[in-house]
Scaffold this active site. Structure first.
Site, PDB file in Angstrom:
ATOM      1  N   SER A 669      34.161  46.263  40.377  1.00  0.00           N
ATOM      2  CA  SER A 669      33.696  45.555  41.557  1.00  0.00           C
ATOM      3  C   SER A 669      32.277  46.001  41.918  1.00  0.00           C
ATOM      4  O   SER A 669      31.356  45.774  41.144  1.00  0.00           O
ATOM      5  CB  SER A 669      34.675  45.776  42.716  1.00  0.00           C
ATOM      6  N   ASP A 742      39.867  35.744  39.644  1.00  0.00           N
ATOM      7  CA  ASP A 742      39.383  36.688  40.659  1.00  0.00           C
ATOM      8  C   ASP A 742      39.359  36.007  42.029  1.00  0.00           C
ATOM      9  O   ASP A 742      38.793  34.929  42.184  1.00  0.00           O
ATOM     10  CB  ASP A 742      37.972  37.159  40.279  1.00  0.00           C
ATOM     11  N   HIS A 776      41.304  40.025  41.093  1.00  0.00           N
ATOM     12  CA  HIS A 776      40.254  41.046  41.170  1.00  0.00           C
ATOM     13  C   HIS A 776      40.744  42.379  40.599  1.00  0.00           C
ATOM     14  O   HIS A 776      40.003  43.113  39.977  1.00  0.00           O
ATOM     15  CB  HIS A 776      39.804  41.223  42.618  1.00  0.00           C
TER      16      HIS A 776
END
Length: 810
Positions: A669, A742, A776
């Site tokens: 991330s 995601d 994610h």
């Protein structure tokens, strides 16, 4: 152009070899056995610490589970066949222990191949309700603690699309349950639906709606129809014998909350119009108070569509918000309202005001307290004592107030006014105790309240229990851990008068377990759990927290692991893993909360696996980005990023452990964003691994992470911080991994795809791995094992076996 066919053939050939048609791979055995090690169960304990429910699940979902039907609507991800979140994590087995000294036994009556979730104690804590998801939907089940028996009480028609689908009535004999609406219409297949017109969005002049780049939003009328049908529920009162009757007819129910005494029910419904800009929690809503029989008492609040908040992280809407019940009273509601119009740019003495209203909710509300910052919560004690919190992100400030709820003429006292990023000064959290309503107000003895703190300091972590006199504000320390070979965490208080507390102990090779510690009697710890270490192959790995200084003198730290085959005097390749964090002062940025005695737990995204493959690992390396005074942290983001990285490599190199020409950097991330920037702006690394990141900040123009300036206010910041804009300078091998589904704000899969295209077009060594169905974070076993294989292959090729630099390269 007679050679055109040949040129086209060559072009097609190049395109044909630009992808690899791999099936899912598995990492080497030494990594595989760690990744597949079984999880310890999750533990649920009653308030007396006598009965325990242990919930077991697999480490992973399967790719088959992730491939089940999924609809992404209004910020939700729903399986329309089962009517529960398509990303729900399930438990697969239940065991119960009745009594601290007894052994847990498997629950009777459980279905085969169960998928259990939403575990909730009954008010008397003699039962737990939970859901079981089958192929056709969601069932409601009840676990009887005394008999350790589970039974199904409804068919598979619950609606869990907007969260937990049931709440207990106070009588312990019935539950208020959300069922699929009898008025639900057939869903529209988005692939075959014939449009009736274009999708049109409108912006009125001067009306700003600066929102983050949310994912899974509604896109058209078909989505609106499907969202409404999936959100529609009927509320039924269901008895433990399975009988039920309609409590409230069809509506889009979002939240259902009983008053502490069970007399009233606070119900929030989703209203129209829907939005294509924000998720469903910012759709219009209505909050209504009913009595336990389902008759309306008060139409308490209506909230319009929230698309155009004022600018800033501390912006909020006007009107009633944070509506909830007081824990210490039978049926008193409280809420907060903004005094600044929700606009953080306005200069005001107080930002928020908190009101309360007693049943039957037809009088004028009473003002309780005003907060200097944005309201952050209340812990209720009794009619004379309550604790309120506020915070202000821009200054990282938080305040704690003690006030008298029955006398708003009495001035609240600020008992804590601090930087919430300053871990060393954290006074801890107030201890609560279960009351006659089954709620958890402050545990007060005379004028004294009690706090449990983590106890972080320059010397380490030494948790404590403090007693605070709320009249004099004098604090007395009742206990502080002095363990230096283990890490202790104080989880909760069983009985302050007796001195009984639940603590968790762990060491670098001892799995965390729970005990009862008596602070008043010098008796041994009473064990509550005996979970074994499932990661035996790395239990003796060398682990230490190292501290080192950045070039500007800021102290940094990281957790250093040496390879399992470590030999003194030999130099090894290194993997460094990190995640940047923004600070407004250097003092807080330089604090260390790591502890070498914490259990070594290689979760799916951890770099620790590679100690088994001959790598030094520096995990959780400090990457503070500091902006003091008027300077914002991101004003010097790249400079600080590179300085953090160089300091870390220098520190480990000075210990003599590594070949600094064979160092990889990785992150997930915002850590992926960090990785790409480090490769673009330094030559410190042999390779990088970037998972689920964002690389072009112009695609997140209204702020990202902790940056609240928009693109048009700080275009140079957005440009300089975007690795995509500097793709021409990036020559270091980079492995990009991203979940195709995601759902995180800003990290669209498009970010990795476009960055890969830019790097490939410029001739950089890069590999893009898109994981089907993954969000994610990654959850399917096949995906995680393949990810580990990809990372291992990349590190072996570009780091461990990196060719020595030529004289020209040096």
């Amino acid at each position: 152009m007679k050679n055109l066919p040949l040129i086209l053939l060559l072009f097609l050939g190049i395109c044909g070899f630009s992808q690899e048609n791999l099936t899912y791979q598995k990492p080497p055995q030494e990594i595989l056995e760690l990744a597949e090690a079984p999880l310890a169960p999750s533990m649920r304990m009653d308030h007396e610490g006598e009965n325990f429910v242990f919930l077991y699940r697999s480490n992973f979902k399967s790719i088959e589970e992730l491939s089940e039907t999924e609809m992404r609507l209004g910020g939700l991800r729903i399986n329309p066949k089962t009517n529960i979140s398509s990303r729900q994590r399930y438990y697969t087995n239940i065991k119960v222990r009745a009594g601290r000294k007894n052994k847990e036994t498997t629950t009777n009556g459980l279905p085969k191949n169960g998928r259990f979730a939403n575990f909730t104690w009954s008010p008397n804590q003699k039962m737990m309700a939970f859901t079981n998801t089958v192929a056709t939907g969601v069932e409601l089940w009840i676990l009887d603690i005394a008999t350790n028996t589970a039974k199904k009480i409804t068919d598979a028609t619950l609606n869990a699309n907007t969260g937990r689908p049931f709440s207990w009535f106070k009588d312990n004999n019935s539950l208020l349950v959300k069922f699929i609406s009898s008025e639900k219409k057939q869903l529209i297949d988005t692939k075959t639906a014939v449009p009736t017109g274009p999708t049109i969005s409108v912006s009125e002049a001067g009306k700003k709606a600066q929102n983050r780049t949310y994912q899974d939003l509604l896109k058209n009328k078909t989505d609106e129809h499907n969202f409404e049908q999936l959100a529609l529920s009927e509320l039924h009162k269901v008895n433990l014998d399975g009988s039920k009757n309609l409590w409230k007819s069809s509506d889009m129910y979002r939240n259902v909350s009983f008053s502490p005494d069970g007399t009233y029910v606070l119900v929030t419904t989703i209203e129209k119009p829907f939005s294509y800009l924000v998720p469903y929690r910012r759709f219009p809503s209505k909050t209504t108070i009913y009595n336990a029989a389902g008759s309306i008492v008060n139409e308490f609040s209506k909230v319009p569509l929230i698309e155009d908040l004022p600018k800033g992280f501390m912006a909020t809407r006007t009107g009633k918000r944070n509506i909830s019940w007081r824990d210490d009273k039978p049926a008193t509601i409280y809420w907060t309202e903004a005094l600044d119009g929700g606009d953080p740019a306005k200069k005001v003495t107080y930002r928020d005001v908190i009101y309360e209203l007693n049943a039957p909710f037809n009088a004028e509300p009473t003002t309780l307290i005003k907060t200097i910052g944005r309201f952050a919560g209340i812990e209720w004690g009794n009619n004379q004592v309550a604790i309120a919190y506020d915070y202000w992100w821009n200054t990282r400030n938080t305040k704690t107030y003690v006030f008298n709820p029955s006398n708003n003429k009495s001035e609240p006292k600020i008992i804590s006014d601090r930087n919430y990023q300053d871990k060393y000064s954290d006074p801890g959290n107030f201890i609560t105790k279960r009351n006659e309503f089954g709620r958890y107000p402050l545990d007060l003895i005379d004028d004294k309240a009690y706090l449990i703190g983590d106890g972080y300091s320059e010397k380490g972590k030494f948790p404590f229990v403090d007693e605070m006199n709320l009249k004099t504000l004098k604090t007395t320390r009742l206990y502080q851990s002095n363990l230096t070979d283990k890490v202790e965490a104080i989880s909760s208080a069983l009985d302050i008068k007796k001195g009984e507390f639940i603590v968790r102990l762990e060491s670098k090779n001892e799995y965390p377990n729970y005990y009862i510690r008596n602070l008043k009697k010098r008796i041994g710890l009473i064990p509550l759990t005996q979970f074994e270490n499932p990661f035996k192959s790395i239990q003796n790995v060398h682990k230490e927290v190292i501290k080192y200084n950045r070039e500007d003198g800021l102290e940094l730290s990281g957790t250093l692991y040496l390879p399992t085959n470590f030999e003194k005097g030999k130099k090894y390749p290194m993997v460094m893993w990190a995640y940047p964090e923004e600070f407004k002062d250097k003092s807080s940025a330089g604090q260390n909360t790591k502890n070498s005695n914490e259990f070594t737990y290689p979760w799916y995204g951890s770099p620790v696996y590679w100690v088994t493959r001959g790598y030094v690992v520096l995990d959780d390396a400090s990457f503070p980005i500091v902006g003091e005074g008027d300077e914002q942290p991101n004003d010097t983001f790249i400079k600080q990023l590179v300085s953090n990285a160089k300091a870390a490599i220098d520190a480990v190199d000075n210990l003599g452990y590594i070949d600094r020409n064979k160092v990889a950097v990785g992150g997930h991330s915002y850590g992926a964003f960090m990785t790409a920037n480090l490769l673009a702006h330094s030559n410190l690394f042999a390779a990088g691994i970037a998972r689920s990141g964002a690389y072009n900040r112009t695609l997140t123009p209204f702020g990202f992470q902790s940056e609240e300036r928009n693109y048009w206010e700080a275009p140079e910041i957005y440009y300089n911080m975007s690795p995509f804009m500097h793709a021409d300078t990036m020559k270091t091998p980079l492995l990009l991994i991203h979940g195709e589904a995601d759902n995180n704000s800003g990290t669209y899969p498009l970010q990795s795809e476009r960055y890969f295209n830019a790097l490939k077009g410029l001739g950089a060594p890069v590999r893009l791995v898109m994981l089907p169905k993954e969000s994610h974070g990654y959850s399917a076993k096949e995906s995680v094992l393949h990810m580990l294989w990809e990372q291992d292959q990349w590190l072996e090729k570009h780091v461990k076996n990196r060719p020595e630099k030529t004289e020209e390269e040096k």
